[in-house]
Design a protein around this motif. Structure first.
Motif, mmCIF file in Angstrom:
data_model
loop_
_atom_site.group_PDB
_atom_site.id
_atom_site.type_symbol
_atom_site.label_atom_id
_atom_site.label_comp_id
_atom_site.label_asym_id
_atom_site.label_seq_id
_atom_site.Cartn_x
_atom_site.Cartn_y
_atom_site.Cartn_z
ATOM 1 N N ARG A 42 0.843 -1.206 0.000
ATOM 2 C CA ARG A 42 0.000 0.000 0.000
ATOM 3 C C ARG A 42 0.874 1.250 0.000
ATOM 4 N NH1 ARG A 42 -3.837 0.279 5.076
ATOM 5 N NH2 ARG A 42 -4.691 -1.607 4.105
ATOM 6 N N GLN A 43 1.937 1.208 0.781
ATOM 7 C CA GLN A 43 2.865 2.347 0.812
ATOM 8 C C GLN A 43 3.544 2.536 -0.546
ATOM 9 O OE1 GLN A 43 1.609 3.577 3.600
ATOM 10 N NE2 GLN A 43 3.609 4.127 4.458
ATOM 11 N N LEU A 44 3.896 1.419 -1.188
ATOM 12 C CA LEU A 44 4.544 1.498 -2.499
ATOM 13 C C LEU A 44 3.600 2.055 -3.557
ATOM 14 C CD1 LEU A 44 6.452 -1.908 -2.497
ATOM 15 C CD2 LEU A 44 7.494 0.369 -2.413
ATOM 16 N N ARG A 45 2.344 1.615 -3.529
ATOM 17 C CA ARG A 45 1.367 2.091 -4.528
ATOM 18 C C ARG A 45 1.133 3.581 -4.424
ATOM 19 N NH1 ARG A 45 -1.436 -2.554 -3.132
ATOM 20 N NH2 ARG A 45 -2.836 -1.356 -1.776
ATOM 21 N N THR A 46 1.137 4.088 -3.194
ATOM 22 C CA THR A 46 0.887 5.516 -2.986
ATOM 23 C C THR A 46 2.176 6.332 -2.939
ATOM 24 O OG1 THR A 46 0.770 5.083 -0.592
ATOM 25 C CG2 THR A 46 -1.304 5.117 -1.810
ATOM 26 N N LYS A 47 3.291 5.649 -3.245
ATOM 27 C CA LYS A 47 4.601 6.290 -3.374
ATOM 28 C C LYS A 47 4.966 7.131 -2.151
ATOM 29 C CE LYS A 47 4.332 6.292 -8.418
ATOM 30 N NZ LYS A 47 4.391 7.075 -9.672
ATOM 31 N N LYS A 48 4.814 6.508 -0.994
ATOM 32 C CA LYS A 48 5.168 7.174 0.256
ATOM 33 C C LYS A 48 6.674 7.376 0.345
ATOM 34 C CE LYS A 48 1.194 7.573 2.517
ATOM 35 N NZ LYS A 48 0.260 7.220 1.455
ATOM 36 N N THR A 49 7.065 8.447 0.992
ATOM 37 C CA THR A 49 8.494 8.700 1.211
ATOM 38 C C THR A 49 9.033 7.690 2.224
ATOM 39 O OG1 THR A 49 7.960 10.321 2.929
ATOM 40 C CG2 THR A 49 8.314 11.146 0.677
ATOM 41 N N ASN A 50 10.335 7.521 2.216
ATOM 42 C CA ASN A 50 10.993 6.559 3.102
ATOM 43 C C ASN A 50 10.399 5.161 2.939
ATOM 44 O OD1 ASN A 50 10.968 9.347 4.980
ATOM 45 N ND2 ASN A 50 12.940 8.308 4.708
ATOM 46 N N TRP A 51 10.151 4.811 1.669
ATOM 47 C CA TRP A 51 9.623 3.489 1.386
ATOM 48 C C TRP A 51 10.148 3.020 0.036
ATOM 49 C CZ3 TRP A 51 7.252 1.685 5.549
ATOM 50 C CH2 TRP A 51 6.760 0.376 5.497
ATOM 51 N N SER A 52 10.497 1.735 -0.055
ATOM 52 C CA SER A 52 10.993 1.174 -1.311
ATOM 53 C C SER A 52 10.654 -0.301 -1.370
ATOM 54 C CB SER A 52 12.513 1.365 -1.427
ATOM 55 O OG SER A 52 13.202 0.404 -0.641
ATOM 56 N N VAL A 53 10.960 -0.940 -2.504
ATOM 57 C CA VAL A 53 10.699 -2.373 -2.649
ATOM 58 C C VAL A 53 11.577 -3.204 -1.713
ATOM 59 C CG1 VAL A 53 9.824 -2.283 -5.012
ATOM 60 C CG2 VAL A 53 12.288 -2.498 -4.606
ATOM 61 N N ASP A 54 12.533 -2.579 -1.052
ATOM 62 C CA ASP A 54 13.291 -3.290 -0.015
ATOM 63 C C ASP A 54 12.360 -3.792 1.086
ATOM 64 O OD1 ASP A 54 15.720 -2.933 -1.260
ATOM 65 O OD2 ASP A 54 16.211 -1.101 -0.162
ATOM 66 N N SER A 55 11.177 -3.195 1.205
ATOM 67 C CA SER A 55 10.206 -3.614 2.216
ATOM 68 C C SER A 55 9.769 -5.058 2.018
ATOM 69 C CB SER A 55 8.983 -2.699 2.191
ATOM 70 O OG SER A 55 8.332 -2.767 0.925
ATOM 71 N N ARG A 56 9.976 -5.601 0.809
ATOM 72 C CA ARG A 56 9.573 -6.975 0.519
ATOM 73 C C ARG A 56 10.668 -7.993 0.852
ATOM 74 N NH1 ARG A 56 6.907 -5.771 -5.467
ATOM 75 N NH2 ARG A 56 5.009 -4.717 -4.701
#
Length: 529
Positions: free
Chosen positions: A304-318
Motif C-alpha cells: 500500500r505504501q509502495l502504490r501511494t509512493k510514500k516517502t521513506n519506502w521502497s521495494v526493499d520492504s519486501r
C-alpha cells in the motif's frame, strides 16, 4: 489421507498434539493477549493480507472447496491453489486435517474464528506419503510453492520436519548441512521468501530444518492468566537447561548456535476442522502459521505504501531479511510499566524455568544474540506493524527513533546510523541485524532450479557485528556501550538500557569475510527519544 498422517508418516513427524473439543471457550490467540493482530484487521489499519501470497508445505494438504469432498460443506478456508509436490493435486487425495488446521490459522474467513490474514492468497503443497519420499521431494515442494503467484510469495510455512534418523548422512547432526536445511537457506535468498519453521518439539522430534540460518524458527507459548506469555513445557529446553552430550547435535544446533528465533501462541489453539467443527490443538505446528500470516499483514501495508509512493519506502520492504529483522526486533520481552522505558512492550515472556529475558545469557553475553528458548521474544503483530510502518531510513542522514533499512556493507568497513535525537538514561534500545548464509545450488542441468538428484553447496556465513556507540566516539572501538558480536549466528540482537543521556549511533560492521566481499543486510531499531 488417514488422520494418522497428521502425526507420523514413516517416521516423519508433524509437530502437533491434537484433541477435539465440543466448544471454543477460549480467548483467541489473535487478540491483545495473543499476537494482537485483530487490531490490524480493523479501521484505521484495515490489514487482512489482501493480494499477498503466502505458502504452506506439509506432508498432506488442506482440502479445497469445490475440489475435495472432505470440505464440501465448509468454505471458510479459501485457498489460491493446492498441489502434490510440484504438480497439480488430485481431487480427494492427500487431504489432511492437520494441514487444514494450520491453513485456518493463516487464512480462515470464519467470523468467529478468523485467520491472522484472512485476505491472503494461500498456496499449499503436499509432499505426499510414498515410502521413497524424503528431503529432495520436500525441497521440490517448497520450490514449487515459491514459484507461485508469478514468483511472488512473501512467506512459506513449515509445520513439519524431518527426524535425523531419516537423514541419509552418516552420523547426521544439526550442522546446517541436511539437504532440506540447505534448500531452505538457498530458497530464502534466491526466491526472496521468509520461511517460518515449526521449532523442534521434544526428544526424537523434527529437528530438520530447524538448523537453518535464513528463516525463523518458532517456539510456542501457553497462557498464564489468559495471556500467552510462557514458553510451553513441551518445547525443548535450551542448551543450558538439560541438553546432554547425547542430545547435543541431535536435538540442538552444533556449536551453541541458537535454534529459536521467536515465540508465538501454540497451546490450546481453537482451529477449524475440514467438517467445519472446532478443534483445540497444541504444538509448534500452530505457532509457526501465526508468524507466516503476520508477514502477509505487514506486506499488505508495505505494498500500500509502495502504490501511494510514500516517502521513506521502497521495494526493499519486501525483502525476507527485512521481515525477519522487523519481527524479531518488535517482539515482546519485558512488559512496559507505562513510562516507555521498555519500548511499550505488552507482556513479560518467561521460559520453562520461569525466568525472563533479563535473566538470560543472551541479555548478559554480547556473543549470544538470542535466548535458547525465547529467541528474541514473543510475536506481537501490532508492534511489528509499528516497527515496519516507521519506514526505511538511510545512513547518509540522521535517522529517527524507530525504523529499518536494507543495504550492503563491504568487508572491513562499517555503516553508522546516527540517531536524530538524544537518548535518555535507562531507556531500553532494541536493534536487530539480519543477513543470509550463502548457499548455492549445484545445478547439473543449468535450469536454475532444484531437481531431485542435485545438491547444494554451503559457502558459509560472513561475520557481521552490531554496536550501539556514543555519537562522539573518536574511533571504531571507543564509545561502544552495547554490542552483539556472535561469530556463528546470522542474527545480531541488542536489547540494553542506555547508560547515560546523550547522542548515539548504531553501527553495522563487516568483521570477517567467509564468502563474498559485499554483504547485504537488514537492520531494524526501536529506541525512545
Amino acid at each position: 489421507m488417514n488422520k494418522k498422517l497428521s502425526w507420523l508418516i514413516w517416521g516423519l513427524s508433524a509437530s502437533c498434539l491434537s484433541v477435539p473439543v465440543l466448544a471454543l471457550g477460549l480467548d483467541t490467540s489473535l487478540g491483545t493477549n495473543g499476537i494482537d493482530a485483530l487490531k490490524l484487521h480493523q479501521s484505521p489499519y484495515n490489514l487482512i493480507g489482501r493480494k499477498i501470497a503466502i505458502g504452506q508445505v506439509e506432508i498432506g494438504r488442506p482440502g479445497m472447496f469445490g475440489w475435495d469432498k472432505a470440505v464440501s460443506k465448509n468454505r471458510r478456508i479459501s485457498l489460491a491453489a493446492v498441489f502434490s509436490r510440484n504438480g497439480p493435486a488430485k481431487s480427494n487425495t492427500g487431504v489432511d486435517p492437520h494441514a487444514y488446521n494450520v491453513a485456518g490459522v493463516m487464512v480462515s474467513t470464519d467470523k468467529g474464528l478468523p485467520g491472522v490474514a484472512p485476505g491472503a492468497r494461500l498456496y499449499s503443497s503436499a509432499v505426499g506419503s510414498t515410502k521413497n519420499m524424503g528431503q529432495p521431494e520436500e525441497c521440490l515442494s517448497a520450490q514449487h510453492i515459491a514459484f507461485q503467484n508469478g514468483g511472488d510469495i512473501r512467506a512459506i510455512n513449515f509445520s513439519f520436519g524431518e527426524p535425523l534418523n531419516r537423514d541419509p548422512r552418516a552420523d547426521a547432526v544439526l550442522d546446517g548441512n541436511a539437504l532440506l536445511t540447505l534448500c531452505v537457506d538457498w530458497s530464502s535468498r534466491v526466491h526472496d521468501v521468509l520461511y517460518a519453521i515449526a521449532g523442534n518439539q521434544g526428544k526424537g522430534g523434527i529437528p530438520i530444518p530447524t538448523d537453518n540460518f535464513n528463516g525463523v524458527n518458532v517456539a510456542f507459548s501457553s497462557r498464564r492468566g489468559g495471556i500467552f506469555n510462557k514458553v510451553d513445557v513441551s518445547n525443548l529446553a535450551g542448551v543450558n537447561q538439560g541438553a546432554s552430550g547425547r542430545l547435543a547435535g541431535k536435538e540442538f544446533n552444533l556449536d551453541g548456535r541458537r535454534a529459536i528465533s521467536i515465540v508465538a501462541p501454540g497451546n490450546n489453539i481453537p482451529l477449524l476442522n475440514p467438517d467445519g467443527k472446532i478443534n483445540k490443538a497444541t504444538g509448534t505446528s500452530f505457532a509457526a502459521p501465526h508468524v507466516t500470516a503476520t508477514v502477509a499483514l505487514l506486506q499488505e501495508f508495505g505494498d500500500r505504501q509502495l502504490r501511494t509512493k510514500k516517502t521513506n519506502w521502497s521495494v526493499d520492504s519486501r525483502r525476507h531479511q527485512v521481515m525477519k529483522a522487523v519481527l524479531l526486533n518488535s517482539a515482546d520481552k519485558i512488559q512496559d510499566s507505562g513510562n516507555g522505558l521498555r519500548l511499550g512492550m505488552s507482556r513479560t515472556l518467561i521460559d520453562k524455568q520461569n525466568q525472563n529475558w533479563l535473566d538470560s545469557d543472551a541479555y548478559k553475553n554480547p556473543k549470544i544474540p538470542l535466548d535458547a528458548q525465547m529467541g528474541a521474544g514473543h510475536l506481537n503483530a501490532f508492534r511489528a506493524y509499528q516497527q515496519f510502518s516507521a519506514g526505511q531510513w538511510q545512513p547518509a542522514k540522521a535517522v529517527p527513533a524507530i525504523g529499518w533499512d536494507y543495504r550492503q556493507v563491504e568487508v572491513g568497513n562499517s555503516v553508522d546510523y546516527q540517531l536524530t535525537k538524544p537518548l535518555k538514561q535507562g531507556n531500553f534500545v532494541s536493534i536487530t541485524l539480519s543477513w543470509d548464509r550463502l548457499v548455492e545450488l549445484s545445478d547439473r542441468n543449468q535450469n536454475e532450479q532444484f531437481d531431485v538428484g542435485e545438491t547444494f553447496s554451503d559457502k558459509g556465513l560472513n561475520n557481521l557485528d552490531l554496536y550501539l556507540v556514543k555519537a562522539d566516539a573518536k574511533n571504531s572501538e571507543a564509545g561502544v556501550v552495547c554490542s552483539s558480536i556472535s561469530q556463528i549466528d546470522s542474527v545480531e540482537h541488542i536489547f540494553c538500557p542506555v547508560p547515560a543521556n546523550g547522542n548515539y549511533k548504531m553501527r553495522v560492521q563487516f568483521r570477517q569475510q567467509v564468502n563474498v566481499p559485499t554483504q547485504p543486510y537488514a537492520l531494524a531499531w526501536w529506541t525512545v527519544n
